[in-house]
Design a protein around this motif. Structure first.
Motif: not given
Length: 370
Positions: A115-122
């Motif tokens: 969930p830490f990546l929710a705003r990180d596309t790559e």
């Protein structure tokens, strides 16, 4: 002998997936029993579910100590344990996945990216690839949140043949964008001459959280009679979008190559308001080519006193009227969706961090704090 109530739902074309996983349910044979006797046809997981499984049980202690001694980071320790559980669940559900009449329709187990990546596309794309390869099962779905950043990740993953469960959907506008990402991903795949017939996806539309946020506003503005109805009305409208989109000429070109529609999945279907029947969000949205993922408690409640009947397309005019009415008291569903999306990320981020902290504590106790 009376047919199991959950199996009756399947008679109306809807699949029930279990929104829960831990090692006990796998190793005890309970999951196999739920599949064979209660008609469960898939499993979903999320960081909160894994947090409860790992923090409330000693079943994972040995793995935490062993993996920590091997020098893995805390997050790597978690994902290695999660991948192990998901693999086992995929094997239990393989017979459902391989049923001759519905190959690829059910039998999936979902594993979510961090969930830490929710705003990180790559970063989302990279982790989706890694988890897909690590699980290495045809019937796994990688969960990617349907955030703005998630849309491109979803399209890329689908184009690479990765099964995707799109999570955290609250608005009709974002749902349409997710469907576009799915179809575009398949088109890219087809353009490369790659097969599209074994790629599957669901779009998880969250329900009860909508009503929790909207109902107090309705009460204050004289529309208390609409309590608990906005989420259901939104879901019914989403299904109309689904039907329209997957009957276009554009879609038919992919269908001719064996592509299957991205089914709508109803999530957050346990009733949070004690004033409502505990099976409310199951009974109201039963219809063809859909999925409802429910926690064990809701599954048990439906088996006991649920009513299975085709309901998803009943009173569509009434659903439209509800969504128009709430606008008159200032309920902006796009704003509601944005707030719920942000809160939803937090609801998964917080237990995930709590889980990592618990693993860290365990590592310290075993003398392997890396």
């Amino acid at each position: 002998m009376e047919t199991n109530k959950v199996k009756q739902i399947h008679d109306f074309g809807q699949s029930i997936w279990l929104d829960f996983i831990d090692r006990k349910i796998i190793f005890s044979g309970e999951l196999k029993k739920l599949i064979e006797e209660d008609g469960v046809r898939g499993v979903t997981s999320n960081p909160a579910i894994f947090e409860k499984a790992i923090s409330s049980s000693a079943d994972y202690d040995e793995d935490i100590a062993r993996l920590s001694k091997d020098g893995f980071t805390t997050e790597e320790v978690f994902f290695k344990m999660a991948v192990s559980d998901i693999k086992l669940a995929c094997d239990v559900l393989a017979p459902v996945y391989n049923e001759e009449d519905v190959v690829g329709a059910d039998g999936y187990v979902s594993l979510e990216v961090s969930p830490f990546l929710a705003r990180d596309t790559e970063a989302t794309i990279q982790q989706a690839r890694e988890l897909w390869q690590q699980v290495d099962k045809e019937n796994v779905m990688i969960k990617i949140p349907g955030t703005e950043a998630g849309l491109s990740a979803i399209e890329t993953a689908i184009s690479e043949g990765i099964n995707i469960n799109v999570t955290l959907l609250f608005s009709l506008e974002r749902y349409e964008a997710v469907v576009e990402a799915y179809i575009s991903g398949l088109e890219k795949r087809a353009e490369q001459g790659l097969p599209v017939d074994r790629v599957a996806s669901v779009a998880s539309f969250f329900l009860s959280r909508i009503d929790i946020l909207v109902d107090p506003v309705l009460d204050k503005n004289g529309l208390g009679d609409l309590r608990g109805q906005v989420a259901i009305a939104s879901a019914k409208m989403a299904y109309q979008i689904y039907k329209r989109t997957f009957s276009t000429d554009r879609w038919k070109k992919l269908a001719e190559k064996g592509a299957v529609p991205q089914r709508l999945l109803w999530a957050s279907t346990s009733s949070k308001d004690p004033a409502f029947k505990d099976t409310r969000y199951v009974e109201a949205l039963i219809g063809p080519n859909t999925v409802n993922t429910i926690p064990l408690q809701t599954l048990e409640a439906f088996c006991d006193h649920g009513d299975a009947a085709s309901s998803l397309e009943k009173d569509l005019d009434g659903a439209t009227e509800i969504l128009e009415k709430i606008k008159t008291v200032g309920v902006d569903m796009d704003a509601v969706a944005t707030q719920l999306e942000n809160e939803g990320i937090d609801k998964f981020t917080e237990p995930f961090q709590k889980l990592l902290d618990a693993i860290d504590t365990q590592k310290k106790q075993s003398g392997t704090n890396f």
